[in-house]
Design a protein around this motif. Sequence first.
Motif, PDB file in Angstrom:
ATOM      1  N   GLU A   1      -8.900  16.260   0.804  1.00 18.83           N
ATOM      2  CA  GLU A   1      -7.699  15.431   0.752  1.00 18.83           C
ATOM      3  C   GLU A   1      -8.093  13.959   0.765  1.00 18.83           C
ATOM      4  N   VAL A   2      -7.480  13.164  -0.123  1.00 21.23           N
ATOM      5  CA  VAL A   2      -7.676  11.719  -0.122  1.00 21.23           C
ATOM      6  C   VAL A   2      -6.372  11.058  -0.536  1.00 21.23           C
ATOM      7  N   ALA A   3      -6.252   9.772  -0.189  1.00 26.91           N
ATOM      8  CA  ALA A   3      -5.119   8.959  -0.640  1.00 26.91           C
ATOM      9  C   ALA A   3      -5.636   7.927  -1.631  1.00 26.91           C
ATOM     10  N   LEU A   4      -4.904   7.728  -2.703  1.00 23.61           N
ATOM     11  CA  LEU A   4      -5.285   6.790  -3.756  1.00 23.61           C
ATOM     12  C   LEU A   4      -4.297   5.645  -3.808  1.00 23.61           C
ATOM     13  N   LEU A   5      -4.820   4.436  -4.009  1.00 24.26           N
ATOM     14  CA  LEU A   5      -4.007   3.222  -4.057  1.00 24.26           C
ATOM     15  C   LEU A   5      -4.218   2.531  -5.396  1.00 24.26           C
ATOM     16  N   GLU A   6      -3.152   1.996  -5.960  1.00 27.79           N
ATOM     17  CA  GLU A   6      -3.257   1.242  -7.204  1.00 27.79           C
ATOM     18  C   GLU A   6      -2.889  -0.204  -6.942  1.00 27.79           C
ATOM     19  N   GLY A   7      -3.764  -1.114  -7.341  1.00 22.00           N
ATOM     20  CA  GLY A   7      -3.529  -2.538  -7.170  1.00 22.00           C
ATOM     21  C   GLY A   7      -3.802  -3.294  -8.453  1.00 22.00           C
ATOM     22  N   PRO A   8      -3.736  -4.610  -8.413  1.00 18.36           N
ATOM     23  CA  PRO A   8      -3.920  -5.420  -9.636  1.00 18.36           C
ATOM     24  C   PRO A   8      -5.318  -5.316 -10.227  1.00 18.36           C
TER      25      PRO A   8
ATOM     26  N   VAL B   1      -8.898  -1.122  -0.454  1.00 18.30           N
ATOM     27  CA  VAL B   1      -8.194  -2.358  -0.794  1.00 18.30           C
ATOM     28  C   VAL B   1      -9.099  -3.280  -1.614  1.00 18.30           C
ATOM     29  N   GLU B   2     -10.379  -3.343  -1.255  1.00 18.47           N
ATOM     30  CA  GLU B   2     -11.318  -4.149  -2.042  1.00 18.47           C
ATOM     31  C   GLU B   2     -11.322  -3.697  -3.500  1.00 18.47           C
ATOM     32  N   ALA B   3     -11.419  -2.385  -3.714  1.00 16.19           N
ATOM     33  CA  ALA B   3     -11.484  -1.865  -5.085  1.00 16.19           C
ATOM     34  C   ALA B   3     -10.210  -2.135  -5.860  1.00 16.19           C
ATOM     35  N   ALA B   4      -9.056  -1.955  -5.218  1.00 17.33           N
ATOM     36  CA  ALA B   4      -7.781  -2.032  -5.935  1.00 17.33           C
ATOM     37  C   ALA B   4      -7.241  -3.450  -6.057  1.00 17.33           C
ATOM     38  N   TRP B   5      -7.590  -4.340  -5.114  1.00 17.15           N
ATOM     39  CA  TRP B   5      -7.020  -5.687  -5.140  1.00 17.15           C
ATOM     40  C   TRP B   5      -8.035  -6.782  -5.449  1.00 17.15           C
ATOM     41  N   LEU B   6      -9.301  -6.574  -5.100  1.00 19.33           N
ATOM     42  CA  LEU B   6     -10.306  -7.611  -5.330  1.00 19.33           C
ATOM     43  C   LEU B   6     -11.226  -7.282  -6.486  1.00 19.33           C
ATOM     44  N   GLY B   7     -11.479  -6.015  -6.707  1.00 17.02           N
ATOM     45  CA  GLY B   7     -12.438  -5.631  -7.737  1.00 17.02           C
ATOM     46  C   GLY B   7     -13.845  -5.622  -7.188  1.00 17.02           C
ATOM     47  N   ARG B   8     -14.799  -5.284  -8.041  1.00 13.82           N
ATOM     48  CA  ARG B   8     -16.167  -5.093  -7.581  1.00 13.82           C
ATOM     49  C   ARG B   8     -17.063  -6.254  -7.997  1.00 13.82           C
ATOM     50  N   PRO B   9     -18.145  -6.494  -7.251  1.00 14.97           N
ATOM     51  CA  PRO B   9     -19.019  -7.632  -7.557  1.00 14.97           C
ATOM     52  C   PRO B   9     -19.855  -7.390  -8.806  1.00 14.97           C
ATOM     53  N   PRO B  10     -20.561  -8.428  -9.288  1.00 14.00           N
ATOM     54  CA  PRO B  10     -21.410  -8.268 -10.478  1.00 14.00           C
ATOM     55  C   PRO B  10     -22.508  -7.235 -10.248  1.00 14.00           C
TER      56      PRO B  10
ATOM     57  N   LEU C   1       0.823  -1.208   0.000  1.00 10.91           N
ATOM     58  CA  LEU C   1       0.000   0.000   0.000  1.00 10.91           C
ATOM     59  C   LEU C   1       0.857   1.258   0.000  1.00 10.91           C
ATOM     60  N   LEU C   2       1.862   1.270   0.842  1.00  9.81           N
ATOM     61  CA  LEU C   2       2.708   2.456   0.933  1.00  9.81           C
ATOM     62  C   LEU C   2       3.517   2.672  -0.332  1.00  9.81           C
ATOM     63  N   ASP C   3       3.798   1.604  -1.060  1.00 10.08           N
ATOM     64  CA  ASP C   3       4.537   1.730  -2.316  1.00 10.08           C
ATOM     65  C   ASP C   3       3.716   2.427  -3.402  1.00 10.08           C
ATOM     66  N   THR C   4       2.380   2.297  -3.327  1.00  7.61           N
ATOM     67  CA  THR C   4       1.542   2.826  -4.409  1.00  7.61           C
ATOM     68  C   THR C   4       0.775   4.081  -4.031  1.00  7.61           C
ATOM     69  N   VAL C   5       0.737   4.440  -2.749  1.00  9.38           N
ATOM     70  CA  VAL C   5      -0.156   5.503  -2.317  1.00  9.38           C
ATOM     71  C   VAL C   5       0.224   6.855  -2.911  1.00  9.38           C
ATOM     72  N   ARG C   6      -0.809   7.580  -3.357  1.00 12.85           N
ATOM     73  CA  ARG C   6      -0.662   8.953  -3.827  1.00 12.85           C
ATOM     74  C   ARG C   6      -1.678   9.810  -3.086  1.00 12.85           C
ATOM     75  N   VAL C   7      -1.245  10.927  -2.552  1.00  9.79           N
ATOM     76  CA  VAL C   7      -2.120  11.804  -1.769  1.00  9.79           C
ATOM     77  C   VAL C   7      -2.384  13.071  -2.569  1.00  9.79           C
ATOM     78  N   VAL C   8      -3.664  13.415  -2.690  1.00  9.40           N
ATOM     79  CA  VAL C   8      -4.035  14.614  -3.441  1.00  9.40           C
ATOM     80  C   VAL C   8      -4.872  15.534  -2.558  1.00  9.40           C
ATOM     81  N   SER C   9      -4.849  16.809  -2.892  1.00  8.54           N
ATOM     82  CA  SER C   9      -5.664  17.823  -2.224  1.00  8.54           C
ATOM     83  C   SER C   9      -6.348  18.639  -3.315  1.00  8.54           C
ATOM     84  N   ILE C  10      -7.669  18.531  -3.381  1.00  8.44           N
ATOM     85  CA  ILE C  10      -8.436  19.145  -4.467  1.00  8.44           C
ATOM     86  C   ILE C  10      -9.381  20.194  -3.890  1.00  8.44           C
TER      87      ILE C  10
END
Length: 327
Positions: A31-38, A63-72, A9-18
Amino acid sequence: MSEPSLADLLDTVRVVSIPLRVRFRGVAEREVALLEGPAGWGEFGPFLEYGPAEAARWLSSAVEAAWLGRPPTVRTRVPVNATVPAVTPDAVPGVLARFPGCTTAKVKVAERGQSPDDDVCRVAAVRAAMGPHARIRVDANGGWDVDTAAEVLGRLAPHGLEYAEQPCAEVEELRDLRISLARRGIDVPVAADESIRKAEDPMRVRDLDAADLIVIKAAPLGGVRRALDIVAECGLPAVVSSALDTSVGMASGVALAAALPQLDHACGLGTVALLDGDVTADSLLPVDGQLAVRCVSADAALLDRWSAPPDRVRWWRDRLSAAWELA
């Protein structure tokens, strides 16, 4: 797919302020932190005042969104409402213009430093701008006691309210308010929001007969799957809402709405329009009052443009680490 480690998580995290177009919940920047996973991108954006235990659920959703994906899903488009912050009546038309095609509006009320007269004038301005057939709901964020809620909702009822969202803070107060409204002949349904997403036991809303419907949000409940489980167990009609997310976070809310077996109400998923920027050039904005159900990827150039200052990045990395211990 295996769960990520904290190092992942720490390797991919990006923090933005909009910046926001209009102050919302008392803040001028989001402010939010964004994570990129498979599986794509996830958003970790608990509001700044939330502690680690509450933030942990938001991290589980990211983590669900970035590593598991979303349900049908069972639908390809989701109807959304306009969101009107606690602005003056003259500002209402400009706010509504950012939500083209929306025939439902959620209006913030019980804002600190404002009066019930301000709320009545704001709701009246929304009704005047949207016409007699639009649906209007109000959101007090638990800002009233039972007597005040009954009094103000009685004044607002002639403008035709779809429901009042979290008019009081405690579940017992919501139950008592429903009784009070019935005794006064005030036909305003009550929706539970914080009493679902912040509760140790969200089923108390059902058990105490404290609400006519529930408002659910993917991130505060720990992700799309957990939110779907709560709706199924609670057995009340559900409205899906957001937490002032970027389009990455909003995609989880849209996925939740798209996966619900029944969706009878417009969803509070149009708030990307309140941001004065986004992390993708293809923002999740309503078209003809609806959002398309799709994935969203963050754009590297926009992540750089809205990158938070180094001290804020460190703060969010520490916060993520604390939430990880409890997630």
